[in-house]
Design an enzyme around this catalytic site. Structure first.
Site, PDB file in Angstrom:
ATOM      1  N   LYS A 181     -10.499  -3.695  -4.602  1.00 26.68           N
ATOM      2  CA  LYS A 181     -11.345  -2.498  -4.700  1.00 26.68           C
ATOM      3  C   LYS A 181     -10.599  -1.368  -5.397  1.00 26.68           C
ATOM      4  O   LYS A 181     -11.201  -0.484  -5.983  1.00 26.68           O
ATOM      5  CB  LYS A 181     -11.681  -1.976  -3.288  1.00 26.68           C
ATOM      6  CG  LYS A 181     -12.538  -2.866  -2.432  1.00 26.68           C
ATOM      7  CD  LYS A 181     -12.559  -2.320  -0.993  1.00 26.68           C
ATOM      8  CE  LYS A 181     -13.115  -3.313  -0.011  1.00 26.68           C
ATOM      9  NZ  LYS A 181     -12.851  -2.978   1.392  1.00 26.68           N
ATOM     10  N   LYS A 187      -4.384  -9.911  -7.205  1.00 33.34           N
ATOM     11  CA  LYS A 187      -5.675 -10.257  -6.589  1.00 33.34           C
ATOM     12  C   LYS A 187      -6.764  -9.259  -6.983  1.00 33.34           C
ATOM     13  O   LYS A 187      -6.472  -8.100  -7.292  1.00 33.34           O
ATOM     14  CB  LYS A 187      -5.528 -10.370  -5.062  1.00 33.34           C
ATOM     15  CG  LYS A 187      -5.285  -9.078  -4.359  1.00 33.34           C
ATOM     16  CD  LYS A 187      -5.419  -9.218  -2.838  1.00 33.34           C
ATOM     17  CE  LYS A 187      -5.318  -7.833  -2.237  1.00 33.34           C
ATOM     18  NZ  LYS A 187      -5.442  -7.702  -0.853  1.00 33.34           N
ATOM     19  N   LYS A 195       0.818  -1.219   0.000  1.00 34.01           N
ATOM     20  CA  LYS A 195       0.000   0.000   0.000  1.00 34.01           C
ATOM     21  C   LYS A 195       0.848   1.263   0.000  1.00 34.01           C
ATOM     22  O   LYS A 195       0.491   2.258  -0.619  1.00 34.01           O
ATOM     23  CB  LYS A 195      -0.945   0.006   1.207  1.00 34.01           C
ATOM     24  CG  LYS A 195      -2.075  -0.990   1.065  1.00 34.01           C
ATOM     25  CD  LYS A 195      -3.211  -0.684   2.013  1.00 34.01           C
ATOM     26  CE  LYS A 195      -4.402  -1.586   1.718  1.00 34.01           C
ATOM     27  NZ  LYS A 195      -5.537  -1.333   2.587  1.00 34.01           N
TER      28      LYS A 195
HETATM   29  P1  TYM Z   1     -10.730  -5.473   3.437  1.00 35.77           P
HETATM   30  O1  TYM Z   1     -11.880  -4.561   3.455  1.00 35.77           O
HETATM   31  O2  TYM Z   1      -9.543  -5.096   2.645  1.00 35.77           O
HETATM   32  O3  TYM Z   1     -11.172  -6.907   2.952  1.00 35.77           O
HETATM   33  C1  TYM Z   1     -12.282  -7.542   3.522  1.00 35.77           C
HETATM   34  C2  TYM Z   1     -12.150  -9.042   3.436  1.00 35.77           C
HETATM   35  O4  TYM Z   1     -12.128  -9.466   2.062  1.00 35.77           O
HETATM   36  C3  TYM Z   1     -11.006 -10.340   1.867  1.00 35.77           C
HETATM   37  N1  TYM Z   1     -10.534 -10.170   0.481  1.00 35.77           N
HETATM   38  C4  TYM Z   1     -10.395 -11.192  -0.395  1.00 35.77           C
HETATM   39  N2  TYM Z   1     -10.620 -12.514  -0.285  1.00 35.77           N
HETATM   40  C5  TYM Z   1     -10.395 -13.279  -1.381  1.00 35.77           C
HETATM   41  N3  TYM Z   1      -9.953 -12.781  -2.563  1.00 35.77           N
HETATM   42  C6  TYM Z   1      -9.700 -11.456  -2.714  1.00 35.77           C
HETATM   43  N4  TYM Z   1      -9.283 -10.988  -3.885  1.00 35.77           N
HETATM   44  C7  TYM Z   1      -9.921 -10.599  -1.597  1.00 35.77           C
HETATM   45  N5  TYM Z   1      -9.789  -9.242  -1.396  1.00 35.77           N
HETATM   46  C8  TYM Z   1     -10.170  -9.011  -0.125  1.00 35.77           C
HETATM   47  C9  TYM Z   1      -9.976  -9.874   2.886  1.00 35.77           C
HETATM   48  O5  TYM Z   1      -9.032 -10.890   3.152  1.00 35.77           O
HETATM   49  C10 TYM Z   1     -10.851  -9.563   4.068  1.00 35.77           C
HETATM   50  O6  TYM Z   1     -11.155 -10.742   4.797  1.00 35.77           O
HETATM   51  N6  TYM Z   1      -7.746  -5.816   7.360  1.00 35.77           N
HETATM   52  C11 TYM Z   1      -9.094  -6.243   6.960  1.00 35.77           C
HETATM   53  C12 TYM Z   1     -10.166  -5.500   7.758  1.00 35.77           C
HETATM   54  C13 TYM Z   1     -10.062  -5.751   9.226  1.00 35.77           C
HETATM   55  C14 TYM Z   1     -10.212  -6.995   9.881  1.00 35.77           C
HETATM   56  C15 TYM Z   1     -10.026  -6.721  11.279  1.00 35.77           C
HETATM   57  C16 TYM Z   1     -10.478  -8.292   9.452  1.00 35.77           C
HETATM   58  C17 TYM Z   1      -9.791  -4.811  10.163  1.00 35.77           C
HETATM   59  N7  TYM Z   1      -9.765  -5.400  11.406  1.00 35.77           N
HETATM   60  C18 TYM Z   1     -10.113  -7.733  12.233  1.00 35.77           C
HETATM   61  C19 TYM Z   1     -10.561  -9.305  10.423  1.00 35.77           C
HETATM   62  C20 TYM Z   1     -10.366  -9.015  11.798  1.00 35.77           C
HETATM   63  C21 TYM Z   1      -9.193  -6.001   5.458  1.00 35.77           C
HETATM   64  O7  TYM Z   1      -8.239  -6.061   4.788  1.00 35.77           O
HETATM   65  O8  TYM Z   1     -10.397  -5.687   4.972  1.00 35.77           O
END
Ligand code: TYM
Length: 344
Positions: free
Chosen positions: A209, A206, A122
């Site tokens: 968004k 991957k 990032k």
């Molecule tokens: P975020 O919003 O980036 O992603 C949300 C969830 O979607 C999964 N994900 C994917 N899974 C499969 N293939 C993909 N291409 C893909 N892109 C995203 C992410 O692995 C995630 O599960 N850091 C977290 C948010 C967070 C969180 C937490 C999660 C903050 N605190 C505590 C669990 C526990 C995140 O990246 O969200």
């Protein structure tokens, strides 16, 4: 009260996970995370939140943040989370997350954070201009999880490293403050073919968004036409599909489409290959498009219906925050006592 031994972790299984309110949710978020939330809520006590504190680690328009939180909440509900079963809330409504994160900032080591690949990705070439929050992002994530003493964290594969850091923080806290077993060592639930969904335009990166190409992803809000068209246009290769999974090696786009099919159908990738072996993408794509439309199509419509009533969404978030604080506040109180705070 400082002479009292800390309460040991009682071993209750608890699920916690969250999604950032930063842009449209896509098929990767759905298969890697949301679909598991809906299933797990019936197996364990479940806490699912919207990570609006994390959203601030990169520039976020203050005029849009609240509606983005409602949109993620609508996605949770539209994909099957039931507020009568699971606790659904916004991170910013539970101040215990941020307070515990400060203490964890003092437990985590710089060397641990320096290894985090998500920060490197990032921040890119402009590390010096990144926010300090982006750097300590995984420490807040550890606090999100451990303030509920969660044992299971359903996430996509890209979050595995953050979960390992969470375990390291839990272990060091328990050790340094002589509180054995106080925090559990939570497990990342990343199993299944949906754990790492790749871009439809490039099987090596991957689905995300932040990809500038909308054709690289299927958004939860896409209608049937958009879903079919994106699958029709998805990058593939010229070869036929093999019989065995191992023979997909070196064909990332083929691997991805077979994985998406399997995840959407609730089947194994091998099972899908057995059905399509010897056939080309001209056969797989139309069937995959029909499947994706049947699973994803209704979600967008349901989200729009829910978003027409923001008061109801806010009611759900308000009740969820109250319930979340009932669990988070006693953990934080105990932590303050353990570390010896004057206010502990
Ligand atoms: P975020 O919003 O980036 O992603 C949300 C969830 O979607 C999964 N994900 C994917 N899974 C499969 N293939 C993909 N291409 C893909 N892109 C995203 C992410 O692995 C995630 O599960 N850091 C977290 C948010 C967070 C969180 C937490 C999660 C903050 N605190 C505590 C669990 C526990 C995140 O990246 O969200």
């Amino acid at each position: 009260m400082t002479d009292q031994a800390p309460a040991p972790f009682t071993g209750k299984s608890r699920v916690l996970s969250g999604v950032q309110p930063t842009g449209d949710l896509h098929l990767g978020n759905y298969l890697g995370a949301l679909v598991k939330f809906a299933r797990l809520q019936h197996e364990m006590e479940t806490f699912i939140f919207v990570a609006d504190l994390h959203a601030l680690t990169e520039w976020t328009d203050p005029k849009k943040l609240k509606s983005n939180v409602r949109e993620i909440t609508a996605a949770y509900l539209a994909t099957g989370l039931d507020p009568k079963v699971a606790t659904i809330f916004a991170q910013s409504a539970v101040p215990e997350h941020a307070e515990l994160a400060w203490i964890f900032n003092c437990v985590a080591r710089l060397g641990w954070l320096d290894r985090m690949t998500q920060f490197k990705d990032k921040a890119g070439k402009h590390k010096e201009r990144s926010s300090v929050g982006l750097y300590t992002y995984p420490v807040l994530q550890a606090a999100d999880i451990l303030v509920y003493k969660a044992t299971h964290v359903p996430v996509g594969e890209d979050q595995r490293q953050h979960l390992e850091l969470t375990r390291d923080i839990a272990q060091k806290f328990n050790h340094d403050f002589e509180a054995p077993g106080f925090f559990p060592l939570p497990e990342a639930l990343t199993q299944g073919p949906g754990a790492r969904i790749m871009s439809l335009r490039d099987g090596a990166v991957k689905m995300s968004k932040s990809d500038p190409s909308d054709n690289s992803r299927i958004n939860l809000t896409d209608d049937a036409d958009a879903i079919s068209q994106k699958i029709r246009k998805a990058k593939t290769d010229a070869e036929l599909l093999p019989e065995k999974l191992d023979d997909l090696a070196g064909r990332p786009e083929a691997q991805n489409l077979v994985g998406v099919y399997a995840a959407l159908a609730g089947r194994t990738a091998q099972d899908v290959l057995t059905e399509f072996a010897g056939q080309g993408f001209g056969k797989l794509k139309p069937q995959l498009a029909d499947l994706a439309v049947s699973v994803m199509g209704p979600i967008g419509g349901e989200m729009r219906r829910l978003l027409a009533d923001p008061v109801e969404i806010d009611k759900i978030l308000g009740a969820g925050a109250e319930r979340a604080r009932e669990v988070a506040a006693p953990t934080l109180a105990e932590v303050k006592r353990i570390v010896g705070y004057w206010a502990g």
